[in-house]
Design a protein around this motif. Structure first.
Motif, mmCIF file in Angstrom:
data_model
loop_
_atom_site.group_PDB
_atom_site.id
_atom_site.type_symbol
_atom_site.label_atom_id
_atom_site.label_comp_id
_atom_site.label_asym_id
_atom_site.label_seq_id
_atom_site.Cartn_x
_atom_site.Cartn_y
_atom_site.Cartn_z
ATOM 1 N N TYR A 159 -58.392 33.306 -18.070
ATOM 2 C CA TYR A 159 -57.005 33.623 -18.381
ATOM 3 C C TYR A 159 -56.131 32.655 -17.605
ATOM 4 O O TYR A 159 -56.232 32.536 -16.392
ATOM 5 C CB TYR A 159 -56.610 35.052 -18.010
ATOM 6 N N ASP A 160 -55.296 31.939 -18.326
ATOM 7 C CA ASP A 160 -54.429 30.936 -17.721
ATOM 8 C C ASP A 160 -53.088 31.050 -18.416
ATOM 9 O O ASP A 160 -52.999 30.935 -19.642
ATOM 10 C CB ASP A 160 -55.050 29.542 -17.941
ATOM 11 N N LYS A 161 -52.041 31.293 -17.661
ATOM 12 C CA LYS A 161 -50.741 31.440 -18.307
ATOM 13 C C LYS A 161 -50.320 30.165 -19.025
ATOM 14 O O LYS A 161 -49.480 30.191 -19.916
ATOM 15 C CB LYS A 161 -49.676 31.870 -17.290
ATOM 16 N N LYS A 162 -50.926 29.026 -18.627
ATOM 17 C CA LYS A 162 -50.653 27.791 -19.348
ATOM 18 C C LYS A 162 -51.429 27.747 -20.659
ATOM 19 O O LYS A 162 -51.188 26.903 -21.500
ATOM 20 C CB LYS A 162 -51.030 26.576 -18.489
ATOM 21 N N MET A 163 -52.424 28.628 -20.829
ATOM 22 C CA MET A 163 -53.154 28.740 -22.075
ATOM 23 C C MET A 163 -52.368 29.690 -22.964
ATOM 24 O O MET A 163 -52.770 30.795 -23.296
ATOM 25 C CB MET A 163 -54.565 29.267 -21.834
ATOM 26 N N SER A 164 -51.171 29.253 -23.340
ATOM 27 C CA SER A 164 -50.225 30.065 -24.080
ATOM 28 C C SER A 164 -49.901 29.347 -25.377
ATOM 29 O O SER A 164 -50.533 28.361 -25.741
ATOM 30 C CB SER A 164 -48.951 30.237 -23.245
ATOM 31 N N SER A 165 -48.898 29.842 -26.061
ATOM 32 C CA SER A 165 -48.516 29.198 -27.315
ATOM 33 C C SER A 165 -48.131 27.743 -27.090
ATOM 34 O O SER A 165 -48.388 26.886 -27.931
ATOM 35 C CB SER A 165 -47.355 29.960 -27.961
ATOM 36 N N ASP A 166 -47.539 27.433 -25.920
ATOM 37 C CA ASP A 166 -47.172 26.046 -25.631
ATOM 38 C C ASP A 166 -48.408 25.156 -25.592
ATOM 39 O O ASP A 166 -48.394 24.029 -26.092
ATOM 40 C CB ASP A 166 -46.445 25.955 -24.288
ATOM 41 N N PHE A 167 -49.486 25.655 -24.980
ATOM 42 C CA PHE A 167 -50.719 24.872 -24.866
ATOM 43 C C PHE A 167 -51.280 24.592 -26.252
ATOM 44 O O PHE A 167 -51.623 23.445 -26.582
ATOM 45 C CB PHE A 167 -51.733 25.625 -24.014
ATOM 46 N N PHE A 168 -51.376 25.611 -27.094
ATOM 47 C CA PHE A 168 -51.911 25.419 -28.442
ATOM 48 C C PHE A 168 -51.011 24.487 -29.246
ATOM 49 O O PHE A 168 -51.496 23.629 -29.985
ATOM 50 C CB PHE A 168 -52.065 26.761 -29.145
ATOM 51 N N ASP A 169 -49.701 24.650 -29.085
ATOM 52 C CA ASP A 169 -48.769 23.789 -29.817
ATOM 53 C C ASP A 169 -48.894 22.344 -29.366
ATOM 54 O O ASP A 169 -48.845 21.418 -30.186
ATOM 55 C CB ASP A 169 -47.328 24.276 -29.622
ATOM 56 N N VAL A 222 -52.615 23.535 -8.019
ATOM 57 C CA VAL A 222 -53.566 24.396 -7.320
ATOM 58 C C VAL A 222 -54.212 25.391 -8.277
ATOM 59 O O VAL A 222 -53.535 26.208 -8.906
ATOM 60 C CB VAL A 222 -52.873 25.155 -6.166
ATOM 61 N N HIS A 223 -55.528 25.295 -8.359
ATOM 62 C CA HIS A 223 -56.318 26.243 -9.147
ATOM 63 C C HIS A 223 -56.190 27.633 -8.513
ATOM 64 O O HIS A 223 -56.126 27.762 -7.292
ATOM 65 C CB HIS A 223 -57.780 25.784 -9.137
ATOM 66 N N PRO A 224 -56.143 28.693 -9.330
ATOM 67 C CA PRO A 224 -55.971 30.048 -8.769
ATOM 68 C C PRO A 224 -56.976 30.406 -7.679
ATOM 69 O O PRO A 224 -56.599 30.993 -6.654
ATOM 70 C CB PRO A 224 -56.128 30.954 -9.992
ATOM 71 N N ARG A 225 -58.274 30.046 -7.853
ATOM 72 C CA ARG A 225 -59.259 30.402 -6.825
ATOM 73 C C ARG A 225 -58.981 29.634 -5.542
ATOM 74 O O ARG A 225 -59.176 30.148 -4.443
ATOM 75 C CB ARG A 225 -60.683 30.165 -7.320
ATOM 76 N N THR A 226 -58.488 28.398 -5.655
ATOM 77 C CA THR A 226 -58.163 27.608 -4.468
ATOM 78 C C THR A 226 -56.958 28.199 -3.749
ATOM 79 O O THR A 226 -56.943 28.303 -2.514
ATOM 80 C CB THR A 226 -57.884 26.143 -4.855
ATOM 81 N N ARG A 227 -55.958 28.598 -4.509
ATOM 82 C CA ARG A 227 -54.750 29.175 -3.900
ATOM 83 C C ARG A 227 -55.073 30.458 -3.139
ATOM 84 O O ARG A 227 -54.511 30.713 -2.069
ATOM 85 C CB ARG A 227 -53.689 29.442 -4.968
ATOM 86 N N MET A 286 -47.833 21.394 -3.224
ATOM 87 C CA MET A 286 -48.577 22.357 -4.045
ATOM 88 C C MET A 286 -47.731 22.731 -5.257
ATOM 89 O O MET A 286 -46.580 23.139 -5.116
ATOM 90 C CB MET A 286 -48.907 23.621 -3.244
ATOM 91 N N ILE A 287 -48.321 22.596 -6.459
ATOM 92 C CA ILE A 287 -47.619 22.945 -7.681
ATOM 93 C C ILE A 287 -48.511 23.833 -8.538
ATOM 94 O O ILE A 287 -49.718 23.935 -8.314
ATOM 95 C CB ILE A 287 -47.192 21.693 -8.483
ATOM 96 N N GLU A 288 -47.923 24.481 -9.521
ATOM 97 C CA GLU A 288 -48.678 25.310 -10.450
ATOM 98 C C GLU A 288 -49.538 24.416 -11.355
ATOM 99 O O GLU A 288 -49.215 23.244 -11.572
ATOM 100 C CB GLU A 288 -47.723 26.140 -11.313
#
Length: 377
Positions: free
Chosen positions: A44-54, A240-245, A260-262
């Motif tokens: 689950y990645d919030k960047k894996m959203s409609s924007d990513f698919f588009d 930063v990957h979620p597990r790393t953060r 550090m950025i999303e």
């Protein structure tokens, strides 16, 4: 021909995007091929959203199995249960899996237990490191699937050595590079660029997420300290990957002088790679992209399943030898890094080769199974 395409993690979607476009192109040429896209929900990645698919031009999945969370065993089991129902309800001629994540292995096992053919894209790559979950996934997947689409001759040799017949191995190239070619003219400057006054070729890009590097806080701290000490005041941009953060926050690791950025969407992340002075990573896929973009790359691993990025490309393995990092970064800053070469077949046309090969295979199979009405009695 009916194809079920499986994706479970962000890199999978980057790899299947051009395959889907190749299928759509074949359909426009009146070829009899259709597909269903199955998202296992592994990541689950919030960047894996409609924007990513588009951004990538991917249609939204026909189904999301929602199998995120839990241990690898729990996740694999959930994927198998969900995917079995999907295949029973929508039986294809072939399941197409990509890469080496848990979804790849779990869906391959499920399909084969239902006597459905499986095609593995990125087959045959090996790191030789059995502590990597991905290595187990690769070996299991390749041991039971039916069609092997490879990125390099080295991958072919691994498969041949394991007893796979040459007729089942197809050297097609790298679909991740297809996606890069298709989107390079569309890359986008991230919002953080102006905010933090970044300049082209005046920063290093770092990504660290593998358990071997981040689960031990002392090791993670040593890696980050070495990057800071070696960078000669060049900014370090660190999505930063979620597990790393989680580790950074839990153990209060000092992140001074590291930006550090999303995690970034695909087009923004490729922008950051292309205009960096160099990349420091433990990701395999990023080493491939850096090679094509001719960006110096240091890999925080002792082995790689993508040796062509070292022998032909811009990548060098640092492994646990952090003292080597300073020497390498000094070479990069001085402009003394090696120039990369593009591996054979990494030309942006790999997906076309995959679909052309599959349609030919299943057209021939169909012709063999059709009754012959012209046989005289």
């Amino acid at each position: 021909m009916k194809v079920t395409i499986v994706a479970g993690a962000r890199p999978n979607f980057i790899k299947v995007s051009p395959i889907i476009k190749a299928i759509q192109s074949a359909q426009r040429k009146q070829k009899l091929i259709s597909f269903r896209l199955v998202h296992t929900g592994q990541h689950y990645d919030k960047k894996m959203s409609s924007d990513f698919f588009d951004q990538l031009g991917i249609p939204h999945p026909n189904i999301n199995l929602g199998c995120g969370g839990g241990s690898q065993a729990e996740q694999g089991a959930a994927i198998m249960v969900g995917f079995e129902k999907e295949l029973i309800d929508n039986r294809p001629d072939v399941v197409l899996v990509v890469g080496d994540v848990t979804s790849t292995m779990a869906c391959t096992i499920t399909a084969k237990k239902l006597c459905i053919d499986v095609a593995h894209v990125e087959a045959g790559i090996r790191s030789g490191d059995m502590t990597m979950p991905e290595e187990i996934n690769r070996i299991v997947t390749d041991s039971i699937c039916d069609h092997f689409f490879t990125t390099t001759e080295t991958a072919n040799k691994h498969l041949q050595k394991s007893g796979i017949d040459d007729s089942k191995i197809h050297l097609v190239g790298n679909t991740m590079i297809d996606t890069l070619h298709q989107n390079l003219s569309k890359i986008k400057k991230p919002d953080l660029w102006d905010k933090h006054q970044l300049n082209k070729k005046q920063y290093f890009l770092a990504t660290i997420h593998r358990p071997s590097n981040v689960d031990n806080p002392e090791k993670l701290n040593s890696i980050l300290s070495a990057i800071k000490a070696s960078s000669l005041n060049f900014p370090i941009v660190f999505p930063v990957h979620p597990r790393t953060r989680q580790i950074i926050d839990r153990f209060k690791i000092n992140m001074e002088n590291i930006l550090m950025i999303e995690p970034q969407s695909y087009l923004e992340f490729i922008f950051l790679i292309q205009y960096s002075k160099g990349v420091i990573t433990d990701s395999g896929g990023i080493t491939e992209e850096a090679t094509i973009l001719d960006v110096p790359c240091l890999t925080l691993r002792n082995s790689t399943e993508r040796p062509e990025t070292v022998s032909l490309g811009t990548n060098e393995l640092i492994g646990d030898n952090l003292s080597k990092m300073k020497y390498c970064i000094e070479r990069i800053i001085a402009g003394n890094w090696k120039r990369g070469r593009v591996p054979p077949f990494w030309d942006g046309k790999s997906s076309e080769r995959i679909i052309d090969t599959l349609t030919l295979i299943y057209a021939n199979l169909s012709a063999k199974t059709e009754p012959n009405h012209n046989v005289s009695s």
